[in-house]
Write an enzyme that holds these catalytic residues in place. Structure first.
Site, PDB file in Angstrom:
ATOM      1  N   LYS A  41       0.837  -1.222   0.000  1.00 28.36           N
ATOM      2  CA  LYS A  41       0.000   0.000   0.000  1.00 28.36           C
ATOM      3  C   LYS A  41       0.864   1.262   0.000  1.00 28.36           C
ATOM      4  CE  LYS A  41      -2.055  -1.214   3.830  1.00 28.36           C
ATOM      5  NZ  LYS A  41      -1.321  -2.493   4.040  1.00 28.36           N
ATOM      6  N   ARG A 118      -9.862   0.860   8.582  1.00 28.79           N
ATOM      7  CA  ARG A 118      -9.340  -0.484   8.820  1.00 28.79           C
ATOM      8  C   ARG A 118     -10.392  -1.411   9.396  1.00 28.79           C
ATOM      9  NH1 ARG A 118      -3.651   0.590   8.850  1.00 28.79           N
ATOM     10  NH2 ARG A 118      -2.574  -1.364   9.094  1.00 28.79           N
ATOM     11  N   ARG A 157      11.770  -5.357   4.411  1.00 31.87           N
ATOM     12  CA  ARG A 157      11.475  -3.923   4.278  1.00 31.87           C
ATOM     13  C   ARG A 157      12.433  -3.075   5.120  1.00 31.87           C
ATOM     14  NH1 ARG A 157       5.598  -1.849   5.263  1.00 31.87           N
ATOM     15  NH2 ARG A 157       5.794  -3.126   7.142  1.00 31.87           N
ATOM     16  N   ARG A 190      11.179  -1.792  10.712  1.00 36.26           N
ATOM     17  CA  ARG A 190      10.100  -1.385  11.614  1.00 36.26           C
ATOM     18  C   ARG A 190       9.959  -2.359  12.771  1.00 36.26           C
ATOM     19  NH1 ARG A 190       5.013   0.256   7.845  1.00 36.26           N
ATOM     20  NH2 ARG A 190       3.960  -1.097   9.357  1.00 36.26           N
ATOM     21  N   ARG A 201      -0.635  -8.783  13.199  1.00 31.69           N
ATOM     22  CA  ARG A 201      -1.181  -7.869  12.182  1.00 31.69           C
ATOM     23  C   ARG A 201      -1.995  -8.639  11.136  1.00 31.69           C
ATOM     24  NH1 ARG A 201       4.198  -5.518  10.366  1.00 31.69           N
ATOM     25  NH2 ARG A 201       3.069  -4.321   8.808  1.00 31.69           N
TER      26      ARG A 201
HETATM   27  P1  AP5 Z   1       4.846  -1.559   1.709  1.00 32.69           P
HETATM   28  O1  AP5 Z   1       4.506  -0.693   0.541  1.00 32.69           O
HETATM   29  O2  AP5 Z   1       5.558  -0.941   2.856  1.00 32.69           O
HETATM   30  O3  AP5 Z   1       3.535  -2.350   2.203  1.00 32.69           O
HETATM   31  P2  AP5 Z   1       2.275  -1.850   3.029  1.00 32.69           P
HETATM   32  O4  AP5 Z   1       1.077  -2.544   2.468  1.00 32.69           O
HETATM   33  O5  AP5 Z   1       2.244  -0.359   3.084  1.00 32.69           O
HETATM   34  O6  AP5 Z   1       2.633  -2.486   4.417  1.00 32.69           O
HETATM   35  P3  AP5 Z   1       2.469  -1.915   5.879  1.00 32.69           P
HETATM   36  O7  AP5 Z   1       3.167  -2.916   6.752  1.00 32.69           O
HETATM   37  O8  AP5 Z   1       2.940  -0.491   5.979  1.00 32.69           O
HETATM   38  O9  AP5 Z   1       0.964  -1.981   6.090  1.00 32.69           O
HETATM   39  P4  AP5 Z   1       0.263  -1.967   7.425  1.00 32.69           P
HETATM   40  O10 AP5 Z   1      -1.148  -1.800   7.023  1.00 32.69           O
HETATM   41  O11 AP5 Z   1       0.558  -3.156   8.270  1.00 32.69           O
HETATM   42  O12 AP5 Z   1       0.959  -0.763   8.213  1.00 32.69           O
HETATM   43  P5  AP5 Z   1       0.533   0.721   8.535  1.00 32.69           P
HETATM   44  O13 AP5 Z   1       1.744   1.530   8.457  1.00 32.69           O
HETATM   45  O14 AP5 Z   1      -0.659   1.162   7.774  1.00 32.69           O
HETATM   46  O15 AP5 Z   1       5.683  -2.783   1.122  1.00 32.69           O
HETATM   47  C1  AP5 Z   1       6.240  -3.768   1.971  1.00 32.69           C
HETATM   48  C2  AP5 Z   1       7.633  -4.164   1.439  1.00 32.69           C
HETATM   49  O16 AP5 Z   1       7.492  -4.788   0.171  1.00 32.69           O
HETATM   50  C3  AP5 Z   1       8.591  -2.975   1.215  1.00 32.69           C
HETATM   51  O17 AP5 Z   1       9.880  -3.345   1.570  1.00 32.69           O
HETATM   52  C4  AP5 Z   1       8.510  -2.707  -0.292  1.00 32.69           C
HETATM   53  O18 AP5 Z   1       9.720  -2.159  -0.819  1.00 32.69           O
HETATM   54  C5  AP5 Z   1       8.249  -4.099  -0.833  1.00 32.69           C
HETATM   55  N1  AP5 Z   1       7.427  -4.080  -2.039  1.00 32.69           N
HETATM   56  C6  AP5 Z   1       6.323  -3.305  -2.255  1.00 32.69           C
HETATM   57  N2  AP5 Z   1       5.804  -3.557  -3.464  1.00 32.69           N
HETATM   58  C7  AP5 Z   1       6.592  -4.534  -4.008  1.00 32.69           C
HETATM   59  C8  AP5 Z   1       6.563  -5.235  -5.242  1.00 32.69           C
HETATM   60  N3  AP5 Z   1       5.619  -5.004  -6.153  1.00 32.69           N
HETATM   61  N4  AP5 Z   1       7.507  -6.185  -5.475  1.00 32.69           N
HETATM   62  C9  AP5 Z   1       8.468  -6.452  -4.559  1.00 32.69           C
HETATM   63  N5  AP5 Z   1       8.564  -5.802  -3.372  1.00 32.69           N
HETATM   64  C10 AP5 Z   1       7.621  -4.860  -3.103  1.00 32.69           C
HETATM   65  O19 AP5 Z   1       0.066   0.594  10.051  1.00 32.69           O
HETATM   66  C11 AP5 Z   1       0.968   0.228  11.072  1.00 32.69           C
HETATM   67  C12 AP5 Z   1       0.237   0.148  12.394  1.00 32.69           C
HETATM   68  O20 AP5 Z   1      -0.319   1.431  12.728  1.00 32.69           O
HETATM   69  C13 AP5 Z   1      -0.967  -0.806  12.442  1.00 32.69           C
HETATM   70  O21 AP5 Z   1      -0.566  -2.143  12.689  1.00 32.69           O
HETATM   71  C14 AP5 Z   1      -1.754  -0.212  13.607  1.00 32.69           C
HETATM   72  O22 AP5 Z   1      -1.178  -0.546  14.845  1.00 32.69           O
HETATM   73  C15 AP5 Z   1      -1.563   1.290  13.400  1.00 32.69           C
HETATM   74  N6  AP5 Z   1      -2.638   1.844  12.571  1.00 32.69           N
HETATM   75  C16 AP5 Z   1      -2.478   2.477  11.372  1.00 32.69           C
HETATM   76  N7  AP5 Z   1      -3.668   2.847  10.891  1.00 32.69           N
HETATM   77  C17 AP5 Z   1      -4.593   2.468  11.809  1.00 32.69           C
HETATM   78  C18 AP5 Z   1      -6.011   2.548  11.847  1.00 32.69           C
HETATM   79  N8  AP5 Z   1      -6.701   3.105  10.852  1.00 32.69           N
HETATM   80  N9  AP5 Z   1      -6.653   2.039  12.924  1.00 32.69           N
HETATM   81  C19 AP5 Z   1      -5.965   1.470  13.944  1.00 32.69           C
HETATM   82  N10 AP5 Z   1      -4.621   1.329  13.943  1.00 32.69           N
HETATM   83  C20 AP5 Z   1      -3.943   1.833  12.874  1.00 32.69           C
END
Ligand code: AP5
Length: 251
Positions: A41, A118, A157, A190, A201
């Protein structure tokens, strides 16, 4: 700064203006990205924002910024502990934070919302906020990826502590080891990319977020995209699907 708007408005709840201020668009893109942790994402939000000249609004980045600045309120400390364990942060706090940043959702440059909503309650809250702003969501893009690829992506990552750019040790390595290509910031793994937190997660995604796929499908907003392939191939798939959506709506 890395060619993207500074997102100051998002980080400071509107106390600072973004730089540069996004120019007005005739039809600003207003998208939500949905997908399991590690589906890509953040990577796609960044690429899509370059193409659509919209702003990447990530709730995860907000909590990580608060953690890095040693946020001291008890509510924020509890949120950061929950995040480190891989759990969702408390609902009221997330919804309040997004509400406080409503001006970003009516930004004339458009937005790509990453990590919110979410669960069902957050989806209703987003509906209400957008209705109050008289702003319509264009589409919800659901990035689908098999579990084995998710684990490989998360475990490799690396994220910039300064500008939050995302790299991968094998599929998207930085040119210098552990240094950000965009701002020379330090790259780190991270806290929630450790195996125990990844497991939590994934469980949270299945239990709470997956239901939103059906919810937005029923509303006719969902665009399903395979998240396999290179980041650029996936971005092109999304842009083509969005174009098709627009022409279906306007013809
Ligand atoms: P990346 O693009 O970083 O993936 P992502 O889907 O963004 O993964 P996240 O782990 O950031 O998602 P998340 O939803 O768990 O975390 P968030 O920060 O929102 O890609 C991952 C890796 O793959 C990278 O190394 C990238 O280079 C590689 N990659 C990407 N595309 C590729 C491709 N096509 N081919 C090869 N490699 C590739 O949330 C974190 C925490 O915050 C949550 O767990 C929660 O505690 C809190 N939080 C955030 N929002 C809320 C909410 N709305 N409500 C409650 N808690 C929340």
């Amino acid at each position: 700064m890395n060619g993207h708007p500074s997102r100051d408005g998002w980080y400071t709840a509107g106390e600072l203006d973004c730089f540069p201020v996004p120019p007005p668009r005739e039809r600003p893109s207003r998208l939500v990205l949905l997908g399991a942790p590690g589906a890509g994402k953040g990577t796609q939000a960044r690429l899509l924002c370059e193409s659509l000249r919209a702003c990447h609004l990530s709730t995860g980045d907000l909590f990580r910024a608060a953690r890095d600045q040693c946020a001291s309120s008890p509510a924020m400390r509890a949120a950061i502990e929950a995040m480190n364990r891989g759990e969702l942060v408390p609902e009221e706090l997330v919804i309040r934070m997004v509400r406080e940043r409503a001006s970003c959702l009516r930004c004339q440059g458009g937005f790509v919302l990453d990590g919110f909503p979410r669960n069902q309650r957050q989806a209703y809250a987003l509906d209400e906020i957008l209705a109050d702003l008289n702003v319509a969501l264009e589409a919800v893009v659901y990035l689908e990826l098999p579990l084995e690829e998710i684990i490989a992506r998360l475990s490799g990552r690396r994220t910039c502590v300064e500008c939050r750019a995302v790299f991968h040790v094998s599929s998207n390595p930085p040119s210098r080891s552990d240094i950000c290509d965009y701002c020379d910031g330090r790259l780190e793994q991270r806290t929630d990319d450790q195996p125990d937190a990844i497991r939590v997660r994934m469980q949270v995604f299945d239990a709470e977020t997956l239901a939103l796929v059906e919810f937005y499908e029923r509303l006719g907003k969902l665009v399903r995209i395979s998240a396999r392939g290179t980041p650029e191939q996936i971005r092109d798939r999304v842009l083509q699907a969005l174009d098709r959506n627009v022409s279906e709506i306007t013809t």
